[in-house]
Design a protein around this motif. Structure first.
Motif, short mmCIF file in Angstrom:
data_model
loop_
_atom_site.label_atom_id
_atom_site.label_comp_id
_atom_site.label_asym_id
_atom_site.label_seq_id
_atom_site.Cartn_x
_atom_site.Cartn_y
_atom_site.Cartn_z
N SER A 39 0.85 -1.20 0.00
CA SER A 39 0.00 0.00 0.00
C SER A 39 0.88 1.24 0.00
O SER A 39 2.08 1.18 0.30
N GLY A 40 0.25 2.37 -0.31
CA GLY A 40 0.98 3.63 -0.27
C GLY A 40 1.46 3.95 1.14
O GLY A 40 2.57 4.44 1.35
N GLU A 41 0.61 3.65 2.12
CA GLU A 41 0.98 3.91 3.52
C GLU A 41 2.20 3.08 3.92
O GLU A 41 3.13 3.58 4.57
N ALA A 42 2.22 1.81 3.51
CA ALA A 42 3.37 0.93 3.82
C ALA A 42 4.63 1.45 3.12
O ALA A 42 5.72 1.41 3.69
N ALA A 43 4.47 1.95 1.91
CA ALA A 43 5.62 2.49 1.18
C ALA A 43 6.18 3.72 1.89
O ALA A 43 7.41 3.86 2.04
N LEU A 44 5.31 4.59 2.37
CA LEU A 44 5.76 5.79 3.09
C LEU A 44 6.49 5.41 4.38
O LEU A 44 7.50 6.02 4.74
N ARG A 45 5.99 4.38 5.08
CA ARG A 45 6.68 3.90 6.30
C ARG A 45 8.07 3.36 5.96
O ARG A 45 9.04 3.66 6.66
N LEU A 46 8.17 2.57 4.88
CA LEU A 46 9.48 2.04 4.46
C LEU A 46 10.46 3.16 4.14
O LEU A 46 11.62 3.10 4.52
N ILE A 47 9.97 4.18 3.46
CA ILE A 47 10.83 5.31 3.11
C ILE A 47 11.30 6.03 4.36
O ILE A 47 12.47 6.40 4.47
N ASP A 48 10.42 6.18 5.34
CA ASP A 48 10.80 6.83 6.60
C ASP A 48 11.85 6.01 7.36
O ASP A 48 12.69 6.57 8.06
N GLU A 49 11.78 4.68 7.24
CA GLU A 49 12.70 3.79 7.96
C GLU A 49 14.05 3.65 7.28
O GLU A 49 15.02 3.24 7.93
#
Length: 172
Positions: free
Chosen positions: A52-62
């Motif tokens: 999901s887009g939300e999961a992608a944004l979390r990965l980018i933050d990490e």
């Protein structure tokens, strides 16, 4: 701008040996198929997945480092409201993400992706045949464009590749 029919000598045939890639698609089967196909063409690429887009944004933050390339599907089906691919790309660009982003959709949505900040748009389905996928990846990474306005496809690749005519200015 659309990619014109390319002769094989206008496409670079060397892919980078090492790239960090993020594949964002809610369809597990399609995501796994494309990841497996990418690994056959570029076995040393580090490939992360997000559903999901939300999961992608979390990965980018990490991540300590940015992904080199992000493949982003447009529609993420869910019972709950989820970000569309274009909304996710807009959020990424707002956070300062400078990665090359390739929008993906079965519908021709290049303009929507470009407005959101994508560099490239590819109309699905993506090829899974190794040689054809290799050519497509070369087109995506090389940023090959032409001034022709009529949509013509590379005879070796079934997907339509569009490059953003006004790429986002990125700072190093």
């Amino acid at each position: 701008q659309r990619v014109d029919s390319l002769s094989t000598d206008s496409v670079p045939f060397e892919l980078p040996k090492l790239l960090s890639v993020l594949m964002v698609d809610d369809d597990t089967v399609l995501r796994k198929l494309l990841v497996r196909s990418l690994r056959r063409v570029a076995p040393n690429w580090a490939i992360e997945e997000a559903a999901s887009g939300e999961a992608a944004l979390r990965l980018i933050d990490e991540q300590d480092d940015e992904f080199d390339v992000i493949f982003m599907d447009q529609y993420m089906a869910s019972t709950e409201k989820q970000l569309l691919g274009t909304e996710t790309i807009h959020a990424m660009r707002s956070k300062g993400v400078k990665s090359k982003i390739c929008g993906l959709s079965a519908n021709e949505m290049g303009e929507d992706f470009f407005t959101a900040g994508a560099d490239v748009f590819v109309c699905k389905p993506l090829p899974t045949k190794q040689e054809t996928l290799h050519i497509l990846l070369c087109e995506i990474l090389a940023g090959i464009t032409t001034a022709q306005s009529s949509p013509r496809r590379n005879p070796n690749v079934s997907s339509l590749v569009l490059h953003n005519p006004n790429p986002i200015a990125r700072q190093s």
